[in-house]
Design a protein around this motif. Structure first.
Motif, PDB file in Angstrom:
ATOM      1  N   ARG A  67      62.446  66.234  45.327  1.00  8.62           N
ATOM      2  CA  ARG A  67      61.791  67.475  45.818  1.00  8.62           C
ATOM      3  C   ARG A  67      62.954  68.530  46.327  1.00  8.62           C
ATOM      4  O   ARG A  67      63.022  69.539  45.944  1.00  8.62           O
ATOM      5  CB  ARG A  67      60.808  67.213  46.724  1.00  8.62           C
ATOM      6  N   SER A  68      63.858  67.690  47.040  1.00 15.46           N
ATOM      7  CA  SER A  68      65.005  68.636  47.539  1.00 15.46           C
ATOM      8  C   SER A  68      66.030  69.125  46.331  1.00 15.46           C
ATOM      9  O   SER A  68      66.372  70.440  46.352  1.00 15.46           O
ATOM     10  CB  SER A  68      65.976  67.644  48.482  1.00 15.46           C
ATOM     11  N   ALA A  69      66.192  68.255  45.299  1.00 19.23           N
ATOM     12  CA  ALA A  69      66.869  68.850  44.310  1.00 19.23           C
ATOM     13  C   ALA A  69      66.001  69.817  43.377  1.00 19.23           C
ATOM     14  O   ALA A  69      66.506  70.995  43.169  1.00 19.23           O
ATOM     15  CB  ALA A  69      67.297  67.664  43.166  1.00 19.23           C
ATOM     16  N   ALA A  70      64.699  69.710  43.218  1.00 11.66           N
ATOM     17  CA  ALA A  70      64.018  70.739  42.599  1.00 11.66           C
ATOM     18  C   ALA A  70      63.972  72.138  43.305  1.00 11.66           C
ATOM     19  O   ALA A  70      64.047  72.919  42.647  1.00 11.66           O
ATOM     20  CB  ALA A  70      62.772  70.019  42.213  1.00 11.66           C
ATOM     21  N   LEU A  71      63.787  72.147  44.529  1.00 14.20           N
ATOM     22  CA  LEU A  71      63.855  73.238  45.281  1.00 14.20           C
ATOM     23  C   LEU A  71      65.182  73.811  45.162  1.00 14.20           C
ATOM     24  O   LEU A  71      65.410  75.067  45.215  1.00 14.20           O
ATOM     25  CB  LEU A  71      63.595  72.810  47.074  1.00 14.20           C
ATOM     26  N   LEU A  72      66.127  73.107  45.260  1.00 12.18           N
ATOM     27  CA  LEU A  72      67.659  73.674  45.211  1.00 12.18           C
ATOM     28  C   LEU A  72      67.845  74.285  43.900  1.00 12.18           C
ATOM     29  O   LEU A  72      68.350  75.514  43.653  1.00 12.18           O
ATOM     30  CB  LEU A  72      68.728  72.542  45.152  1.00 12.18           C
ATOM     31  N   LEU A  73      67.194  73.944  42.650  1.00 11.25           N
ATOM     32  CA  LEU A  73      67.505  74.259  41.316  1.00 11.25           C
ATOM     33  C   LEU A  73      66.822  75.453  41.338  1.00 11.25           C
ATOM     34  O   LEU A  73      67.067  76.642  40.462  1.00 11.25           O
ATOM     35  CB  LEU A  73      66.891  73.428  40.154  1.00 11.25           C
TER      36      LEU A  73
END
Length: 218
Positions: free
Chosen positions: A34-40
């Motif tokens: 989820r963190s990676a998705a939010l960062l993207l």
């Protein structure tokens, strides 16, 4: 039974706690994803906003009203319009002074971007033919009703009275507006302008001094 349990029954040993902390579980994997998705998503938003801010518009001139071939352009015939710089066509006019006093070569609709190819100028022969040695030649037609069939950009072959080809693949640059549709005297028969190579232009100009010439449409 040892009521103190030696630690194994009452709680995990220290190495088990460390191993559990170092071993990613399902919840931790979900959190990382989820963190990676939010960062993207954040990066995409920043790039999009930056792109919108850096995209610049450029001024071009468009026709303020319908313009007909042969019309001499005035300042009131043009108006400025701003469009994205990557949509500006080659040869688009940027200043009113670039279009004033020039003759329109073909129909221009209101709101259409005016380019150099739409106006008579020293650059027009090269714009039409792609050749630096191209020239414009006025040609008076033997059958002046043919002029009503021609449009700017048409390809024609120019022939003399003996059916000899003087120029092949000449490009119509200008057909005067209001070309007659019935035979008239030569004095009232306006010539058309053709763009062709320098050699062909000299040949056509010399042959057309005394007699009208014929054209064959491609």
């Amino acid at each position: 039974m040892n009521i103190f349990g030696g630690g194994s029954a009452l709680g995990p040993r220290l190495r088990d706690r460390v191993g559990h902390a170092l071993r990613p579980g399902w919840a931790r994997s979900v959190m990382i994803r989820r963190s990676a998705a939010l960062l993207l998503v954040a990066v995409a938003v920043v790039v999009g906003v930056t792109g919108q801010r850096t995209r610049t518009d450029a001024p071009v001139l468009v026709a303020a009203r319908d313009l007909l071939p042969g019309h001499t352009v005035t300042g009131t015939d043009l108006r400025e319009l701003r469009i994205p710089v990557d949509l500006v066509p080659d040869g688009a006019l940027r200043l009113t002074a670039d279009g004033e006093s020039h003759t329109v070569t073909g129909p221009v609709r209101a709101g259409e971007i005016v380019t150099e190819a739409r106006l008579l100028s020293p650059r027009l022969p090269m714009e039409l033919t792609g050749r630096a040695d191209a020239r414009l030649v006025p040609v008076r037609l033997a059958d002046d009703t043919v002029a009503s069939l021609l449009r700017a950009g048409d390809l024609v072959d120019v022939l003399n009275a003996q059916a000899q080809i003087l120029a092949a693949g000449a490009i119509v640059a200008l057909v005067p507006g209001g070309a007659p549709t019935t035979p008239t005297r030569a004095a009232s028969n306006p010539p058309i302008l053709l763009a062709m190579t320098e050699t062909a232009a000299h040949r056509v100009a010399g042959a057309g001094l005394d007699v009208p010439l014929a054209v064959v449409l491609h």
